[in-house]
Each structure stands twice: as C-alpha cells, then as structure tokens.
Design an enzyme around this catalytic site. Structure first.
Site, PDB file in Angstrom:
ATOM      1  N   ASP A 209     108.025  70.850  26.261  1.00  0.00           N
ATOM      2  CA  ASP A 209     109.501  70.076  26.571  1.00  0.00           C
ATOM      3  C   ASP A 209     110.646  70.578  25.880  1.00  0.00           C
ATOM      4  O   ASP A 209     111.357  70.119  24.932  1.00  0.00           O
ATOM      5  CB  ASP A 209     109.035  68.579  26.069  1.00  0.00           C
ATOM      6  CG  ASP A 209     110.361  67.801  26.811  1.00  0.00           C
ATOM      7  OD1 ASP A 209     110.802  68.020  27.625  1.00  0.00           O
ATOM      8  OD2 ASP A 209     110.588  66.474  26.148  1.00  0.00           O
ATOM      9  N   ASP A 230     108.713  67.794  17.913  1.00  0.00           N
ATOM     10  CA  ASP A 230     108.390  67.041  18.909  1.00  0.00           C
ATOM     11  C   ASP A 230     107.548  67.646  20.150  1.00  0.00           C
ATOM     12  O   ASP A 230     107.918  68.084  20.887  1.00  0.00           O
ATOM     13  CB  ASP A 230     109.474  66.184  19.510  1.00  0.00           C
ATOM     14  CG  ASP A 230     108.868  65.018  20.485  1.00  0.00           C
ATOM     15  OD1 ASP A 230     107.782  64.675  20.582  1.00  0.00           O
ATOM     16  OD2 ASP A 230     109.841  64.385  21.368  1.00  0.00           O
TER      17      ASP A 230
END
Length: 337
Positions: A209, A230
C-alpha cells in the site's frame, strides 16, 4: 498458538475506550502521562501516547478478526528484517520474549516509536529516484524469503472475491446492479487478458500500500529522506504494486516519473519490464477492492461518519463510470521503460 484467530477477541472496537488503551500500555510496562491523541486510521485504531520520562510512542490496535496472529507476526518479521538491513522503516517494539504482538482483554496490538516527517515533494528533482532506491532495497529484502500465511495480491483475491461479496450482500442499488455487475465483469476480463500477456512474473514480499500517505520525509536525523510506515497491507505480489501508486498525471508525466523511480530502483533490484502491463490491471483491482473494503466495514460507526456517501446512488454511478474509464485505459499500450 500463532496461527489462531482468537474466539475471545472482540467483534469490534466498541470496548476500546481511552482507559482500555492506557491500561493496555501499563500492562506492558509503559507508564503513560495521560496524553492520548487518536491518529488518522480507519482499518485499525492508532494512538499517540505521552510517556513519562520518555518520548511519545504510537500504539496500533489491530482490527478484530482481520488478520491471524501468524499473519501479523509475518509482517513484523519482514519489517524487522528491513530495519536490520538499515532500510528506514519503523518496526514494532519487541517485548521481553522478542515478540512485537501484544494482547490485552482480547485485543491485539503493537507499539512503535513515533516517526515524524512530511509527505515527499515529488516535483523536487531527485525525490522519485531516491524513493525508487529505497523501494528497491525493500524488494531486495522482500525477495529473500516468502510469506506463508498472508494472502496474495492477485485477480482472485482483490477482484473476484471482492465482487462476489458486493453482489451477495446487496451493497449496490438495485437499479444500478446490472450496469455495475456487467461493467465489473468486463473490467476483470481485461485484467485477465493483461495478466496472461505479462506471463509468470515474480512475486515477492512488499509494502502493498505504498502511496504517499505511507511515506514520511525527513531532512535530518540518522536517515534523512523517506521513511516507510504502515506495512499492515503487506502481501506477496509483483514489484510494480509498490511503484504504480506513486505515478500521476497524463501519460507523458507518468512515463517520466516511472523512469525516475526505476533509475533508483535498479540500483538495488532488477525490474522485469513485463510487469508494466500490470499497472492498469492493479489499479482496476484496487477500485473493486476499495468498495469491498467499505462495504465490509460499514457496520463500524467510524466508517459511517467518515464515508457518509458510500451507500448513495451517486457513489455507485461514479464507480460504473470509473470502471469504464479503466477498461479504456487497459486497451491502451502500457508505459515503457
């Protein structure tokens, strides 16, 4: 034990109040000073906490019943490998047993050092090349081993299953259902065609992502430049997955951006040009999966507040138009090196 998805885990975040967050940290030996700031995150619950006699920390409570323990630990292991290879990432802090996954009242969570920074300025000369260099380093480490428990980034996982969920759960207004379903199936047929044309490409552990919101840029410290955060969506997939979301603008602009990224990337990892045919297919899969993600989380009150337009007529009309644009995009020649 690490393969379990605990039956004792809560169904949602309703029981995760500030007292629970502070008690969880105290249970792990961290004395908080009462300062608690909720950070921008919908999938999980993420907080910045003030620590007595120390810098603030960030704690992430994982969405119940999304990942198994084994899947979370695989992500932690990958990020730890990157950190030990001096790639600028933020690994989970390890407990006394050398594990980053922690438990409190059924919730699973991890604790991280706070990482400051701002969004990269892509228009600055050299920024994309530096980003490409670090992504190449991430992929060089990612290719050294495989995930055994995390799902793949592929047509079946992000496309067919996501579409089936939307159709089976009456997420789409009935008058738009025929147009949405037929357009989505036509788009997935185009995805299949381009995957076949690309052939068998290598899949590796990657960020998954890698958009600008997950890259923090600093000008000082031990690692000035980009810091990648993340890795919650980290999976096995083709290398181009971590590159295409950094491309924007018209075709010429995207072509130039790609060349800048790869100029840095290939200092550390080889790039298979056949993967360029997967840029628009991966973008198409992300479109369907995004609607699936919203639909699957619609019972969470936070989603209704943040995405009030999701179940509107206009939202699904726009998705049909968007998919038709993607079909046209997949009929055009792919970008070239």
């Amino acid at each position: 034990m690490i393969n379990r998805l605990s039956k004792a885990e809560p169904e949602n975040f309703l029981m995760l109040d500030p007292d629970c967050v502070l008690d969880a940290m105290l249970d792990q030996g961290f004395q908080c000073d009462g300062r608690l700031l909720a950070l921008n995150s919908y999938e999980n619950r993420v907080y910045q906490l003030g620590i007595e006699d120390g810098p603030p920390l960030v704690v992430k409570f994982y969405r119940p019943r999304r990942w198994t323990d084994a899947q979370i630990l695989e992500e932690h292991s990958f990020v730890q490998d990157l950190f030990l290879s001096e790639v600028p990432v933020v690994p989970a802090l390890l407990n006394d047993n050398g594990v980053g996954l922690r438990f409190f009242k059924g919730f699973r969570f991890a604790i991280f050092e706070k990482q400051g920074g701002r969004a990269p300025e892509l228009e600055r000369v050299g920024t994309l090349e530096r980003l490409g260099r670090y992504i190449g380093r991430i992929h060089a480490v990612g290719a050294s081993s495989k995930y055994c428990h995390r799902p793949m980034i592929d047509r079946e996982t992000l496309g067919s299953r996501a579409l089936a969920f939307l159709l089976e759960n009456d997420c789409i207004p009935s008058d738009l259902l025929p147009a949405y379903e037929s357009t989505a199936r036509q788009m997935l047929e185009c995805v299949d065609t381009l995957y076949r044309q690309a052939g068998e490409v290598q899949v590796i552990r990657l960020h998954g992502d890698c958009h600008l919101g997950n890259v923090l840029w600093t000008e000082s410290g031990s690692h000035p430049g980009p810091h990648f955060v993340d890795f919650d969506d980290s999976r096995m997939g083709p290398a181009i997955q971590d590159l295409w979301m950094l491309l924007s603008g018209n075709r010429v602009e995207r072509q130039n951006q790609l060349c800048d990224l790869l100029a840095g990337y290939e200092d550390f990892a080889d790039f298979d040009p056949r993967q360029l045919q997967l840029i628009e297919p991966l973008r198409s899969l992300r479109l369907i999966h995004y609607s699936f993600w919203l639909a699957q989380r619609w019972g969470d009150p936070a989603f209704k507040l943040a995405f009030p337009w999701f179940n509107s007529q206009r939202y699904w009309q726009d998705r049909v138009l968007e998919m038709r644009e993607q079909i046209a995009a997949m009929e055009e020649p792919s970008l070239q090196i």
